[in-house]
Every structure is written in C-alpha cells, then in structure tokens.
Design an enzyme around this catalytic site. Structure first.
Site, short mmCIF file in Angstrom:
data_model
loop_
_atom_site.label_atom_id
_atom_site.label_comp_id
_atom_site.label_asym_id
_atom_site.label_seq_id
_atom_site.Cartn_x
_atom_site.Cartn_y
_atom_site.Cartn_z
N CYS A 16 45.87 38.32 46.82
CA CYS A 16 44.87 37.27 46.67
C CYS A 16 44.07 37.36 45.37
CB CYS A 16 43.95 37.26 47.88
SG CYS A 16 43.05 35.68 48.06
N LYS A 62 44.81 46.25 47.76
CA LYS A 62 44.18 45.21 46.95
C LYS A 62 43.23 45.86 45.95
CE LYS A 62 41.79 40.76 47.68
NZ LYS A 62 41.34 39.83 48.73
N GLU A 86 47.87 37.50 53.60
CA GLU A 86 46.93 38.61 53.58
C GLU A 86 46.40 38.87 55.00
OE1 GLU A 86 42.84 39.72 51.08
OE2 GLU A 86 43.65 37.68 51.06
#
Length: 639
Positions: free
Chosen positions: A153, A116, A47
């Site tokens: 994540c 995300k 990330e």
C-alpha cells in the site's frame, strides 16, 4: 497458441468478514483454486486479507493474532497442490513488534514474509497505532525464472518506493497488497501513480486492494484489482462490486526485459542507486508444473500505430501533423526557401505531404502559391487519381502544374533500347525517376526544394525507386506508418470547410494504394495494387512494430500476429507476408542508409542517423530460416 516469455498473473479481491480469519482464509483458498483453473501462476491478495484491514484495536488482541497465524498455515496447506504462488496480507508478530506483512506461499510453504516499510498516519489512517515498520524490503522472489518483489500500500506513495530498488535489483513484476478506501477522485490519482511506477521500474505492477466486507464505520472500500505494464494500465476492475472478483492477464516478460536491455540508463541507475544494498533471492517456483495457458490472456493490438480510442486517435493525429509541420517550417526557415515542390499523384502519401505543406506555409505567413504542386500523369495514371489530384491542388489554392511524363519516358526507352510493351522493373522505375528529375529541376527553377512523400512503411519495405521517389530534400512522411496515413488525411477532413476539398480527401482515402506504373485495366481502374504485390500494410506495420520496438524473432511475431489477426488472416498468409517483410527489410537497407532528412513522429523510426543503424549487406538468413521452419511446422499441423 502458447507464447514464450509471458507469465499469467492475477490481482484478487475476495469478500472479507472483519476479524473472521477462518472465513477470510476460506475465501482466499477458494479464490486461489479458481484462479489455478485459469492457469494463473502468480496471484496477490489485498493488505491484511486474512484479518481484514479495518480491525482497529482488535489487531492488538491475542485471539485475533493467533487466529490469523493459524489460518495463514491453513491457507498454505489447503493450496499445497496448486501450481501457483499466492501472496496474502497478514499481521505477524516479529521480535516483539507487530508488522503489517505480505506472506509468500507456494507448494504448502510460507517461504517468507515482507513487512510494510512506510505507513500512512494521517487523515483517516492510524497505522502507527498498531504496527511497527519493517527495517527494509530487500527480498526478491523467483517463479519460473521470473523475478518479483512485494510492497504494501503506502510503500507505493513514498517518494522512493521500495519497488524502485527491487526493480533495479532484478524484480520484473511488483505485487502490491493494499487497503485503499474510496473518496472522490482518488482512483484516477491511483491509476496515474501505478502507471508511473510501472513505467519508471520498467516492470509489471499488480495491485490488489481491500474490497466489500471491510468495516464501513467511517470508510468505504470498493476493492481494486489493477494491473499495469511498463506505464500502461492493461487491466482494471469495474467499481462498486459486492462479491469477490479478480483481474487476470499475461505479463509480457520478454518485452520488459528487452526494454531494460535497450535502455542502458536502467542498468546505470541500478549500479548507482543499489550500491551497497544487499538483496535476498528466493526461488518459490511451485513443485506442481504450470498449467498450459492455452489462449493468450491479453489483447494484442493489430494496429499498434493507430489508437483504437477515437479521442486518443484524434490527439495522436494532431501530434503527428504538428511534428511534421514544425519540422518542415524549420527546414524552410533555415534554407530560406520560399518555394516548395511536391509531386501530387492523387494518392494518400502525396496528399498528406501537400496538406502538411499548406499548414506549414500558413503558420509561416507565406502564401500557398509558393507551393508548386505538380501532377505528372504517366502510363498507369487513372482518371480517378488524376481528377482527385487536380481537384485537391485547386481547392487548396496552391500553384498547379501538370506535366505528362509519357513523351519523355518514351524517348528514354528509345535511348536505352527498352521495349515499352515489356512492363518490367525498368518500365516502372524509369517513370519514377523521370518524375523525380522533373521535381528537382523545377525546384532549381523556382529556387525551392523538393518535398518527399514516402512513408515509414515504404522505407521498411524499400518500396521506392532508388534515386526516384526515394530522393528529396526533406521527407516529411518519413516517420509515419502507412496504417496511420489515412487517419491523418481523415483528420484533415474533419477540419476542412471547403466541401469540394472534403469530398476529394474522402475519395483519396477510399482509393486503393498503388504506384500506378502499369496501365489501368480495360475499364480504366487501377490494376496494380501495392498490397497485392508486397502484402497487406496492416501486417507489415505489425511486423515492423514488433521487430523495431522489441527485437522480436519471427516465431514471436508470428505467435502474436496469430492472436492479433485471428479470423482475419490464415496462418499461411501471415507466414507468407512475414517472410516477404524480412527479405525486403534486409535487402533494401541500402536505400535507408542514404535516405533524406525527415522527422521522427512516432515510437519507431528508420533514419540511419537516429533509430536504426544496420549494415546494408547484413544477411537475413537466420530470420528467413526461422520463417521457413514456422511455415513447415504450420503445414505439418494441417496435414
């Protein structure tokens, strides 16, 4: 050997410099080139790997964002010739917002970015301070016909992760770009989460998390490269590394597709959960063809039914024995039998059945004297197995009976006009049927039932005499493969306090597998060894696992067996015994169609009432022809 149906993937963790986009881009480029040399086709980086994750409020500065965007294009151009798809983490300004994104790159193009969708904004995390969540994650990418999705994540930690919907829409590989700091106990929880998600999604999960070089102002990132496949971790990087590193493996797409096809709830769930959702599909296959992968970059377990870890093996043995025991207990309770009849040969299978019977009687509070253990020496019985049978029965405290089958079988030969010097199938099967006749009649005599001893591998090969040892009232070993039997007997040894019984069990484990239906040699040793006749059981159990668990073709089984048994069996041996396996598996189905009840105790079974339903007259022609073609090809390469 190249094996179809696999794709080579990598989770890469380069060293980073916080806010130094040029240096980070160079690390990504160099790492990508090195992975391309390893024939990696699909790679994921951590990330925000272009900027580093721990930039803080610098993420809202023009200079850093411009540099990140510029270096993202530099990465694309510098990797234009690589036959690989790489996915890197980068902050991107979208419609007046800043999003934490994954950029999918191949052949010099940035095909798309995925934002995300779920942010950590608790404890040490403050992502809402800098980023706006993406509205959705509905893009699925394709490389060489393999579909993959991307999440970032915290997406994984959400109650319904984006990867769930992506997998249901066809993604077979999920890539996760992460920046997970290290605190005590977190890594184990992460492993469990990745395993669970890959299992639920019936997919491969490739996870790369930020590593050394991230700011240590308040946190430490040691980097994690983890790859799971359908609920199992197949690669996990060592901890506390300070340089760049990666984990590479070949993902078995064939097996994943078979799992999804075989378990219809995956399709049913997709129809329900993705109803009304729209997905975009983008082919990102590099223009440069995939490099030859050469040797398979994953281990292939030669003994799929036997865990290699000693603790796991002990746990497996306890589970299997408990399943056998409870199955037999319930059958005894239901039938109200106080007597159990079992033939004891001094071999592994009958030993296991007797040990399970003793355990069942003990748990039911019934005296072991209710177990009628019968040894029935015949023409081929050796002193070793005879002595072991007697010692075992005596040591376990069961009721012992010894009945020689020789006089009855000789009379039978005279009745049917068979020459006893001709050691053919009639000679052998007459003995097996005589033994079963005795056991059945003793069961009637004692108001009991006959306990079967045949195992799963014998059922697969039809290695039993029809209406002989093929028949019983309950087949307690029916779900146990031959390669596990000796370990189960060995497990009993560990818990046995009687030294005579321990020594006997150890010698039984060391005794060659044999039906002992032809006379011993001049020195009294076993001369009829089963594995000389039908082939090594470790090969047959491997073939059985691949065929039943994945519906694998002979070509695929051969390719995997060549990896699993490299240096153990020559190609000609593998092909020879594989043909025997398929020939016998098909021709002997009629025995399985009327097999007695028995508990399934492992991942596969052959009960016609459960796992395996196959016509008794199905043709093996397609499979045998493929075996012949493989053998012809192998011979051609050797010439």
């Amino acid at each position: 050997m190249n094996i179809s149906g696999v794709i080579r993937v990598a989770a890469a963790v380069p060293r980073v410099n916080v806010a130094d986009c040029a240096a980070n881009a160079q690390h990504i480029i160099e790492h990508s080139k090195a992975l391309a040399e390893k024939s990696v086709r699909l790679c994921v980086f951590p990330e925000l790997s272009v900027t580093a994750y721990t930039c803080g409020d610098l993420l809202h500065t023009d200079s850093l964002l411009n540099a990140a965007f510029s270096e993202l294009h530099h990465i694309a151009q510098a990797t234009v010739s690589l036959p690989m798809v790489l996915v890197v983490g980068v902050p991107i300004r979208i419609k007046g917002t800043l999003q934490n994104c994954a950029a999918v790159i191949s052949s010099g193009r940035i095909h798309a970015v995925v934002g995300k969708t779920y942010f950590p904004n608790y404890d040490e995390f403050y992502e809402n301070r800098w980023f706006t969540p993406a509205e959705s994650n509905s893009t699925i990418f394709e490389v060489d016909g393999v579909r993959f999705g991307v999440e970032i994540c915290e997406d994984l930690w959400a109650p319904v992760a984006p990867s769930t919907h992506l997998a249901l829409a066809g993604a077979e590989v999920i890539l996760n770009l992460s920046a997970s700091d290290d605190v005590a106990g977190k890594r184990k929880k992460l492993h469990r989460l990745i395993c669970a998600q890959s299992g639920r999604c019936c997919a491969a999960y490739v996870y790369s998390s930020a590593g050394y070089g991230e700011s240590t102002t308040d946190l430490v990132f040691d980097g994690k490269a983890i790859i799971a496949e359908n609920g199992t971790i197949v690669r996990s990087s060592p901890r506390w590394q300070t340089g760049g590193f990666d984990e590479v493996t070949d993902v078995d797409i064939y097996a994943l597709r078979w799992e999804r096809m075989h378990h219809p709830n995956f399709t049913f769930c997709a129809g329900r959960e993705n109803a009304g959702r729209e997905f975009t599909y983008i082919d990102v296959t590099p223009s440069a063809p995939a490099m030859p992968v050469g040797k398979l970059c994953r281990s292939v377990n030669p003994h799929p039914f036997v865990p290699s870890d000693s603790d796991e093996l002990a746990e497996r043995c306890e589970e299997v024995v408990s399943i056998q025991t409870l199955g037999l207990m319930r059958r005894l309770e239901f039938t109200r039998c106080r007597s159990l009849v079992v033939g004891i040969s001094g071999g592994l299978d009958s030993t296991l059945a007797l040990l399970v019977a003793c355990r069942a009687f003990d748990r039911l509070g019934m005296p072991r004297t209710g177990i009628m253990a019968v040894t029935m020496p015949g023409f081929g019985t050796t002193d070793r197995t005879y002595t072991n049978a007697l010692a075992l029965m005596k040591g376990l405290g069961v009721t012992m009976r010894e009945i020689s089958i020789v006089p009855a079988v000789r009379q039978h030969f005279a009745d049917i006009g068979h020459d006893p010097e001709v050691h053919d199938v009639t000679y052998e099967n007459s003995q097996a049927r005589q033994r079963t006749l005795l056991l059945m009649d003793i069961a009637n005599q004692t108001d009991g039932m006959v306990l079967g001893t045949g195992d799963l591998s014998e059922l697969a090969l039809g290695w039993a005499t029809y209406n002989g040892d093929h028949m019983s009232m309950y087949g307690v070993n029916a779900g146990v493969p031959k390669t596990l039997v000796k370990h189960l007997v060995g497990w009993f040894v560990a818990g046995e306090t009687d030294e005579t019984v321990r020594a006997t069990l150890l010698d039984i484990v060391a005794t060659p597998i044999s039906p002992e239906l032809v006379p011993a040699d001049a020195d009294g040793n076993i001369c009829q060894k089963t594995e000389d006749l039908v082939g090594p059981y470790e090969l047959h159990d491997f073939f059985l696992h691949q065929f039943l668990s994945y519906g694998s073709s002979p070509a695929r089984i051969y390719a995997l067996a060549s990896v699993a048994f490299e240096g153990v069996y020559a190609a000609s041996e593998i092909l020879k015994w594989m043909k025997v396996f398929f020939r016998r598996f098909f021709s002997q189905q009629f025995k399985r169609s009327c097999m007695p009840d028995g508990p399934k105790s492992g991942p596969v079974g052959l009960s016609p009432r459960g796992d395996w339903r196959m016509p008794s007259d199905a043709s093996a022609a397609v499979y045998l022809a493929e075996c012949d073609a493989l053998a012809e090809d192998a011979n051609g390469r050797q010439e």
